[in-house]
Scaffold this motif. Structure first.
Motif, short mmCIF file in Angstrom:
data_model
loop_
_atom_site.label_atom_id
_atom_site.label_comp_id
_atom_site.label_asym_id
_atom_site.label_seq_id
_atom_site.Cartn_x
_atom_site.Cartn_y
_atom_site.Cartn_z
N GLN A 13 0.85 -1.30 0.03
CA GLN A 13 0.04 -0.06 0.11
C GLN A 13 0.86 1.08 0.23
O GLN A 13 0.61 2.22 0.89
N TRP A 14 1.82 1.26 -0.69
CA TRP A 14 2.94 2.32 -0.88
C TRP A 14 2.25 3.57 -1.17
O TRP A 14 2.44 4.62 -0.59
N LYS A 15 1.34 3.41 -2.26
CA LYS A 15 0.68 4.78 -2.67
C LYS A 15 -0.45 5.42 -1.47
O LYS A 15 -0.29 6.60 -1.44
N ASP A 16 -0.93 4.47 -1.06
CA ASP A 16 -1.77 5.07 0.13
C ASP A 16 -0.96 5.64 1.34
O ASP A 16 -1.48 6.40 1.86
N TRP A 17 -0.04 5.00 1.60
CA TRP A 17 0.94 5.64 2.48
C TRP A 17 1.52 6.89 2.36
O TRP A 17 1.43 7.65 3.07
N LYS A 18 1.91 7.04 1.08
CA LYS A 18 2.39 8.38 0.90
C LYS A 18 1.39 9.36 0.63
O LYS A 18 1.59 10.40 1.37
N ARG A 19 0.18 9.10 0.46
CA ARG A 19 -1.17 10.17 0.32
C ARG A 19 -1.57 10.18 2.05
O ARG A 19 -1.49 11.50 2.21
N ALA A 20 -1.45 9.20 2.70
CA ALA A 20 -1.76 9.59 4.07
C ALA A 20 -0.62 10.28 4.89
O ALA A 20 -0.73 10.96 5.77
N SER A 21 0.55 10.16 4.48
CA SER A 21 1.68 10.67 5.32
C SER A 21 1.65 12.13 4.80
O SER A 21 2.42 12.98 5.64
N THR A 22 0.97 12.66 4.02
CA THR A 22 1.01 14.28 3.78
C THR A 22 0.25 14.91 4.68
O THR A 22 0.57 16.04 5.05
N PHE A 23 -0.88 14.12 5.00
CA PHE A 23 -1.73 14.74 5.97
C PHE A 23 -1.40 14.63 7.64
O PHE A 23 -1.69 15.71 8.34
N TYR A 24 -0.66 13.65 7.89
CA TYR A 24 -0.11 13.26 9.33
C TYR A 24 1.52 13.27 9.14
O TYR A 24 2.06 12.32 9.42
N SER A 25 1.84 14.44 9.02
CA SER A 25 3.50 14.42 8.85
C SER A 25 4.24 14.40 10.25
O SER A 25 5.43 13.88 10.30
N GLY A 26 3.34 15.00 11.37
CA GLY A 26 4.25 14.89 12.53
C GLY A 26 3.34 13.97 13.43
O GLY A 26 2.60 13.24 13.16
N ASN A 27 4.01 13.79 14.66
CA ASN A 27 3.50 12.81 15.80
C ASN A 27 3.28 13.60 16.73
O ASN A 27 3.35 13.14 17.99
N ARG A 28 2.63 14.70 16.68
CA ARG A 28 2.45 15.68 17.98
C ARG A 28 0.86 15.35 18.64
O ARG A 28 -0.02 15.18 17.53
N ILE A 29 0.80 15.69 19.70
CA ILE A 29 -0.59 15.32 20.47
C ILE A 29 -0.92 16.61 20.85
O ILE A 29 -0.13 17.70 21.35
N GLN A 30 -2.10 16.92 20.40
CA GLN A 30 -2.87 18.43 20.82
C GLN A 30 -4.36 17.98 21.06
O GLN A 30 -5.14 17.68 20.32
N THR A 31 -4.65 18.20 22.47
CA THR A 31 -5.91 18.08 22.93
C THR A 31 -6.47 19.14 23.20
O THR A 31 -7.65 19.29 23.79
N THR A 32 -5.89 20.49 23.08
CA THR A 32 -6.45 21.63 23.56
C THR A 32 -7.62 22.11 22.65
O THR A 32 -7.71 21.62 21.45
N LYS A 33 -8.49 22.85 22.89
CA LYS A 33 -9.79 23.41 22.19
C LYS A 33 -9.44 24.74 21.57
O LYS A 33 -9.93 24.86 20.44
N TYR A 34 -8.70 25.36 22.32
CA TYR A 34 -8.70 26.87 21.74
C TYR A 34 -7.18 27.12 21.45
O TYR A 34 -6.27 26.46 21.88
N THR A 35 -6.95 28.39 20.69
CA THR A 35 -5.75 29.07 20.61
C THR A 35 -6.07 30.56 21.03
O THR A 35 -7.21 30.63 21.53
N TRP A 36 -5.05 31.29 21.15
CA TRP A 36 -5.26 32.71 21.59
C TRP A 36 -6.09 33.43 20.70
O TRP A 36 -6.89 34.28 21.10
N PHE A 37 -6.24 33.06 19.42
CA PHE A 37 -6.84 33.79 18.76
C PHE A 37 -8.70 33.49 18.54
O PHE A 37 -9.41 34.11 18.26
#
Length: 115
Positions: A13-37
Motif C-alpha cells: 500500500q505504498w501509494k496509500d501510505w504516501k497520500r496519508a503521510s502528507t496529512f499526518y507528517s508529525g506525531n504531535r499530540i494536541q488535545t487543546t480546544k482553543y488558540t489565542w485567537f
C-alpha cells in the motif's frame, strides 16, 4: 476532524501510505480546544448554546427597549456577564492544563519497539 490512518510497512500500500503521510507528517499530540485567537469567539459560541445563557441574553436585549424596560439596563446585564466570565475562566484554566500536559507528552522520551 481528521482520522489517523495507520498502514503496515509491507510495501503493498505504498501509494496509500504516501497520500496519508502528507496529512499526518508529525506525531504531535494536541488535545487543546482553543488558540489565542479563537478563544473568545469559540467560547462565546459554545456558551450561547446553553438555554440559560440565551434566556439571560434575551432579557438583556428586551430590557434595552424603553417600552418594556423593567430594571436598569446595567443590572440586567450583570448576571449574564458574571456567568459568562466564570465559565470563560474555567474553560481557559482547563485548556491551559491540557496544553501543559500535551507539551509534557510531546517532549517526553519514547522507546520504539523494532523486531
Amino acid at each position: 476532524n481528521k482520522w489517523r490512518v495507520v498502514f503496515p510497512d509491507n510495501r503493498r500500500q505504498w501509494k496509500d501510505w504516501k497520500r496519508a503521510s502528507t496529512f499526518y507528517s508529525g506525531n504531535r499530540i494536541q488535545t487543546t480546544k482553543y488558540t489565542w485567537f479563537t478563544f473568545l469567539p469559540q467560547n462565546l459560541f459554545e456558551q450561547f448554546h446553553r438555554l440559560g445563557n440565551l434566556y439571560f441574553l434575551f432579557l438583556v436585549v428586551l430590557n434595552w427597549c424603553p417600552q418594556v424596560e423593567v430594571f436598569h439596563r446595567e443590572i440586567t446585564m450583570l448576571p449574564l456577564i458574571v456567568v459568562l466570565l466564570a465559565s470563560m475562566i474555567k474553560d481557559a484554566v482547563e485548556d491551559y492544563r491540557k496544553y501543559q500536559f500535551d507539551r509534557m507528552t510531546n517532549f517526553s522520551k519514547t522507546r520504539v519497539y523494532d523486531k
